[in-house]
Design a protein around this motif. Structure first.
Motif, PDB file in Angstrom:
ATOM      1  N   ALA A  32       0.819  -1.210   0.000  1.00 47.25           N
ATOM      2  CA  ALA A  32       0.000   0.000   0.000  1.00 47.25           C
ATOM      3  C   ALA A  32       0.853   1.260   0.000  1.00 47.25           C
ATOM      4  O   ALA A  32       0.577   2.214  -0.738  1.00 47.25           O
ATOM      5  N   SER A  34      -3.201  -2.462  -3.622  1.00 47.07           N
ATOM      6  CA  SER A  34      -4.176  -1.890  -2.684  1.00 47.07           C
ATOM      7  C   SER A  34      -4.124  -2.567  -1.328  1.00 47.07           C
ATOM      8  O   SER A  34      -4.986  -2.334  -0.485  1.00 47.07           O
ATOM      9  N   SER A  35      -3.128  -3.426  -1.110  1.00 46.77           N
ATOM     10  CA  SER A  35      -2.903  -4.214   0.110  1.00 46.77           C
ATOM     11  C   SER A  35      -3.813  -5.426   0.202  1.00 46.77           C
ATOM     12  O   SER A  35      -3.838  -6.108   1.230  1.00 46.77           O
ATOM     13  N   MET A  61      -4.707   5.202  -4.782  1.00 49.49           N
ATOM     14  CA  MET A  61      -5.434   3.998  -4.415  1.00 49.49           C
ATOM     15  C   MET A  61      -6.900   4.344  -4.199  1.00 49.49           C
ATOM     16  O   MET A  61      -7.241   5.177  -3.360  1.00 49.49           O
TER      17      MET A  61
END
Length: 318
Positions: free
Chosen positions: A186, A212-213, A243
Motif C-alpha cells: 500500500a 491496494s494491500s 489507491m
C-alpha cells in the motif's frame, strides 16, 4: 492490461544437504501443471539451507543447472538465494535472476542480514531492479530487507512495480512480516511476492499482495505452488490516480517540502538510537530495556509497602 504470471514455490528445505534437484523437480512440476507461468521464484537459501558453512563460489555448477532449467522451460527464474563466497573471501546472501534464455541478468546481495543472528554474513550495498521486456520493472529484496522501508522506497523510486522477496523465516515473527508485506504494497503502490520455505527453510505462510494491500494468496504450512497472474496496469493506474482515487503517495513523496535529517549520520538527530546498546544476541536473564532496581540480598520485599515495590519499566524513584 499487462498480465504476467508469477509462480511462488514454498517447499521443504533441508539444512544439511543440497535441495537443488528437488527445486528443479518442483520447477518441472510447476511448468507441467501451469504452463502459462512466466516467472518462478523460490525461497531464501532454498538451494543449500541456512548454514553458511555450505557457501559456494560466486560462479558454480548449481547456478549453471538453474540456467539450463530456465532455458528448457523458457521461464524467468529466481532460484531463491545462496550463500556465495566472493573473491574477497566474504560471504553474501545472494539472489540471481535468470532470463528465459538461461542468462543471468541480475544479482543482488541482501542489504540487511538478520543480525545479530546472521553473524559473519556481509551486507550488500547495491540495489537491484531489472526489466522484463514488454511487461515492467521488478525489484529484488531479500527477507529482512522488507522490514526497512528505505529499501522499497529506493526500488520503487527506480521504477520497480513488483517487489520479489524470497524469505527464510522459521520464527514467531512471521505474522508481523505478513503485516509488513501488506503495508509495503500500500505504501509503495506495488505488488509484493514474499515466498517463504518450510522445515529448515521456514514456517511457510508465503504471501502475494496487490497494490491496494489486498492479499491475493497466502499459503499455509504445507508445500505449495501458487501461480498468480498480475496486471501491471493496475500499478500504473494507482500510482497516477491514487489507491481508490485517494492517496497518491509516490507523488506526494516526490513533491515533499522537506528532507529527513535522520539520514545524515552527522546531524545528531539519531542520538537516541545510540542509547539502545549493542546489536548482539540476547542471553538468558537479559533485562535490556527494563530499568528495574534489583533488590539487594536480604531485602524484605514481603514486608515492604506496596508503594515502594519496583515496577517494570521504571526505577524505584519513578
Amino acid at each position: 492490461m499487462t498480465p504476467f504470471a508469477i509462480a511462488g514455490v514454498q517447499m521443504y528445505v533441508h539444512a544439511t544437504h543440497s535441495n537443488v534437484e528437488t527445486m528443479i523437480h518442483h520447477l518441472d512440476v510447476v511448468m507441467a501443471r501451469f504452463p502459462w507461468t512466466q516467472m518462478v521464484m523460490f525461497s531464501e537459501l532454498a538451494a543449500f539451507g541456512p548454514l553458511d558453512r555450505f557457501a559456494v563460489p560466486t560462479e558454480n555448477e548449481t547456478i549453471e543447472k538453474f540456467c539450463v532449467a530456465a532455458r528448457r522451460h523458457r521461464v524467468w527464474l529466481i532460484p531463491g538465494t545462496m550463500f556465495l563466497r566472493g573473491d574477497d573471501g566474504l560471504i553474501r546472501n545472494t539472489a540471481v535472476v535468470i532470463n528465459p534464455d538461461g542468462h543471468i541478468v541480475a544479482r543482488y546481495a541482501k542489504m540487511f542480514p538478520f543480525r545479530p543472528y546472521e553473524a559473519g554474513i556481509t551486507a550488500g550495498t547495491e540495489f537491484c531492479v531489472f526489466d522484463v521486456p514488454n511487461v515492467g520493472r521488478f525489484g529484488l529484496s531479500i527477507c529482512y530487507d522488507l522490514w526497512f522501508p528505505e529499501t522499497t522506497r529506493q526500488l520503487t523510486s527506480m521504477g520497480a512495480e513488483i517487489i520479489l522477496n524470497p524469505v527464510l523465516t522459521g520464527t514467531t515473527d512471521r505474522d508481523a512480516e505478513l503485516a509488513i508485506a501488506r503495508a509495503t504494497a500500500a505504501q509503495f503502490q506495488c505488488y509484493v511476492f514474499a515466498v517463504n520455505g518450510l522445515g529448515a527453510g521456514g514456517v511457510g505462510k508465503s504471501i502475494v499482495v496487490d497494490p491496494s494491500s489486498m492479499v491475493l494468496h497466502q499459503s499455509a504450512g504445507q508445500e505449495d505452488m501458487f501461480p498468480i497472474e498480475v496486471d501491471l496496469d493496475v500499478v500504473r493506474r494507482q500510482r497516477e490516480a491514487g489507491m481508490k482515487g485517494l492517496g497518491q503517495v509516490l507523488k506526494s513523496f516526490r513533491d515533499r517540502s522537506n528532507d529527513f535529517p535522520v539520514y545524515d549520520r552527522a546531524s545528531g538527530t539519531d542520538a537516541y538510537l545510540y542509547t539502545l546498546g549493542p546489536l548482539e544476541m540476547p542471553q538468558q536473564g537479559n533485562r535490556a530495556g527494563l530499568h528495574v532496581d534489583v533488590p539487594l540480598a536480604g531485602d524484605d520485599l514481603i514486608n515492604r509497602p506496596l508503594g515502594n515495590q519496583p515496577v517494570l519499566g521504571k526505577t524505584s524513584s519513578g
